[in-house]
Design a protein around this motif. Structure first.
Motif, PDB file in Angstrom:
ATOM      1  N   ALA A 189     -10.564   6.374   3.098  1.00 54.86           N
ATOM      2  CA  ALA A 189      -9.826   4.894   3.527  1.00 54.86           C
ATOM      3  C   ALA A 189      -9.861   5.141   5.319  1.00 54.86           C
TER       4      ALA A 189
ATOM      5  N   LEU B  11      -3.033   6.291   6.785  1.00 58.51           N
ATOM      6  CA  LEU B  11      -1.839   6.004   5.239  1.00 58.51           C
ATOM      7  C   LEU B  11      -1.910   7.439   5.835  1.00 58.51           C
TER       8      LEU B  11
ATOM      9  N   SER C 186      -6.763   1.183  -7.274  1.00 57.19           N
ATOM     10  CA  SER C 186      -6.337   0.183  -7.104  1.00 57.19           C
ATOM     11  C   SER C 186      -6.601  -0.798  -8.081  1.00 57.19           C
TER      12      SER C 186
ATOM     13  N   ALA D 165      -8.455   6.750  -4.012  1.00 57.21           N
ATOM     14  CA  ALA D 165      -7.963   4.999  -3.641  1.00 57.21           C
ATOM     15  C   ALA D 165      -7.917   4.341  -5.374  1.00 57.21           C
TER      16      ALA D 165
ATOM     17  N   GLN E 204     -16.488   5.698  -4.670  1.00 57.51           N
ATOM     18  CA  GLN E 204     -15.793   5.553  -3.754  1.00 57.51           C
ATOM     19  C   GLN E 204     -15.830   6.758  -2.380  1.00 57.51           C
TER      20      GLN E 204
ATOM     21  N   SER F 183      -7.883   4.063   8.162  1.00 58.37           N
ATOM     22  CA  SER F 183      -6.477   2.490   8.017  1.00 58.37           C
ATOM     23  C   SER F 183      -5.402   3.446   9.470  1.00 58.37           C
TER      24      SER F 183
ATOM     25  N   ILE G 246      -1.560  -1.178  -4.024  1.00 54.90           N
ATOM     26  CA  ILE G 246      -2.588  -0.012  -3.834  1.00 54.90           C
ATOM     27  C   ILE G 246      -2.047   1.209  -3.239  1.00 54.90           C
ATOM     28  N   SER G 247      -2.424   2.096  -4.421  1.00 57.15           N
ATOM     29  CA  SER G 247      -2.136   4.049  -4.116  1.00 57.15           C
ATOM     30  C   SER G 247      -3.152   4.425  -3.460  1.00 57.15           C
ATOM     31  N   MET G 248      -3.327   4.760  -2.323  1.00 55.03           N
ATOM     32  CA  MET G 248      -4.204   6.252  -1.892  1.00 55.03           C
ATOM     33  C   MET G 248      -3.100   7.076  -2.119  1.00 55.03           C
TER      34      MET G 248
ATOM     35  N   VAL H  92       0.895  -1.176  -0.014  1.00 53.16           N
ATOM     36  CA  VAL H  92      -0.157  -0.309  -0.425  1.00 53.16           C
ATOM     37  C   VAL H  92       0.909   1.007  -0.193  1.00 53.16           C
TER      38      VAL H  92
ATOM     39  N   GLN I 187      -7.709  13.432   2.492  1.00 52.47           N
ATOM     40  CA  GLN I 187      -7.551  12.072   1.239  1.00 52.47           C
ATOM     41  C   GLN I 187      -8.263  12.266  -0.308  1.00 52.47           C
TER      42      GLN I 187
ATOM     43  N   MET J   4     -11.006   0.750   2.822  1.00 49.51           N
ATOM     44  CA  MET J   4     -11.469   1.436   1.571  1.00 49.51           C
ATOM     45  C   MET J   4     -13.199   1.521   2.097  1.00 49.51           C
TER      46      MET J   4
END
Lengths: 237, 237
Positions: free
Chosen positions: B89, A65, A91, A89, B86, B91, A102-104, A22, A86, B104
């Motif tokens: 997230a 994150l 993915s 994501a 979406q 986390s 997987i990138s946020m 991640v 945020q 997520m």
DNA sequence: CCAAAAGTGTTGCTTGTACACCCATGT
DNA sequence: ACATGGGTGTACAAGCAACACTTTTGG
């Protein structure tokens, strides 16, 4: 006993599933010389050598994150207390050819005048004008488009500027920032009235005399303002 | 050669980092009997037995987050082609006492009249009115608050209803949906005019005669509508 | 006939937008 | 003195909210 057994069962459930790398990727926005800018890093190795990328890194075991993003921002800009939000994501299993990651993504707003220019230069980073971006790795182009849309949405509801402008700024500097974000012009008089009607700026006694002959009052953000409103400030085009 | 070496280097870079369990949790909204409802599942084992949870599951190697969410929605409601977006997230490393899981969240909108009621009952799931939710596990309470805020934001900009109402619906049914989402009332005349001015509904020739003496025309969503507008429909309170 | 929901019209207020106009000052 | 950006005022249009009013029909 009962509970212990349940926890064992539980961990069995977890173990059936795969783990993933991640990452976080940060769209770092700054504002300088009337332009909205984005901090990008050159990729020095294949694949995609020569392309540019958002600043990112992998999430470790002991951090959220957000914490990972702050760690990376500190490492690359030297700044604590950065505005961070945020975004989305990304993915797709194929998005990174090196491995399934997987990138946020996060949107960060920083004051260019406050960051550690040495540190940035060391890393080979460069501030790019958002209207003229280079080729980017992987899906970073889409990440930036998403971040820009989010920035517009945010700027349309909350007055931003505290995060991007110096402590003291003129009304025209704020207007120019909004024009850079929305890529359109605003009427000077109407912009002023709208912004002041929000009652979150206070006029300082000082004036800026460098950018005009008459001189313009400096404003600052009212410290006590909650900063979270729901009314629209600017209508989108 | 050169490139191969670089890829090896690359994978070395990846291998320095930990992997994580990644989950998706879905806030599944439906609309029934004038109430906005949320589909929740009871937790049958410790810890947190007896509390309720959003429908969720772990992300596998060959699927994106969206695909994982769709797989889970199909398994639990029997529906393909669900509206899905979406959210955010979650986390915090401590959020799940069983293991470090990054989750997520998604917002799903489904038509209660179309889903597989058998399947839902099998899983012990229950539709809860959003104004009267049970105790929830972990951070699922926060996830739902976030999802509700996102739903309001979305409903304030795009006219939603296609995802939650039957194909044909009366203006009052749509108004009631909006009243359930925003937890406030709207003026019948003004609501009608605002919605019709958007030009995305078409009036059918049929009338609903069960809910009023006079009878109300049914409307349907204009199939050709892009569905993505930027003007605000309702102002938040 | 009357209650109740459907649907339309009117009015006043708020907000946005375009633009005119005065102000202060460095060149 | 005049060009330039700073700052204020005005006038019109659009949008919104409150509410009056008319229509239809089952009880």
């Amino acid at each position: 006993m009962e509970e212990e057994k349940a926890v064992l069962n539980l961990s069995k459930i977890y173990k059936q599933h795969p783990k993933h790398y991640v990452a976080v990727d940060c769209s770092i926005f700054g504002y300088e010389e009337g332009e909205l800018k984005l901090l990008l890093y050159p990729r020095g190795f294949e694949p995609a050598r020569g392309k540019w990328s958002l600043m990112g890194g992998f999430v470790q075991n002991n951090e959220s994150l957000e914490e990972a993003a702050r760690r990376i921002l500190l490492q690359t800009t030297g700044l604590h207390d950065i505005f961070l939000e945020q975004a989305a994501a990304f993915s797709n299993p194929e998005r990174d050819p090196g491995a399934r990651v997987i990138s946020m993504t996060f949107v960060a707003l920083i004051r260019i005048d406050m960051h550690d220019k040495e540190l940035v230069r060391e890393n080979g980073a460069h501030w790019w004008t958002v209207t003229n971006l280079p080729l980017l790795i992987f899906d970073h182009e889409a990440m930036i488009q998403n971040a820009l849309a989010l920035l517009q949405q945010k700027a349309g509801i909350n007055l931003i500027g505290k995060e991007l402008l110096p402590d003291l700024f003129t009304m025209m500097q704020l207007k120019n920032l909004y024009e850079a974000i929305f890529q359109r012009s605003f009427d000077p008089g109407n912009f002023r009235k709208k912004v002041l009607s929000l009652d979150i700026l206070e006029r300082s006694s000082e004036k800026n005399t460098t950018e005009s002959k008459k001189g313009a009052f400096y404003y600052r953000f009212n410290e006590a303002d909650p900063g979270n409103r729901s009314e629209r400030i600017v209508k989108f085009p």
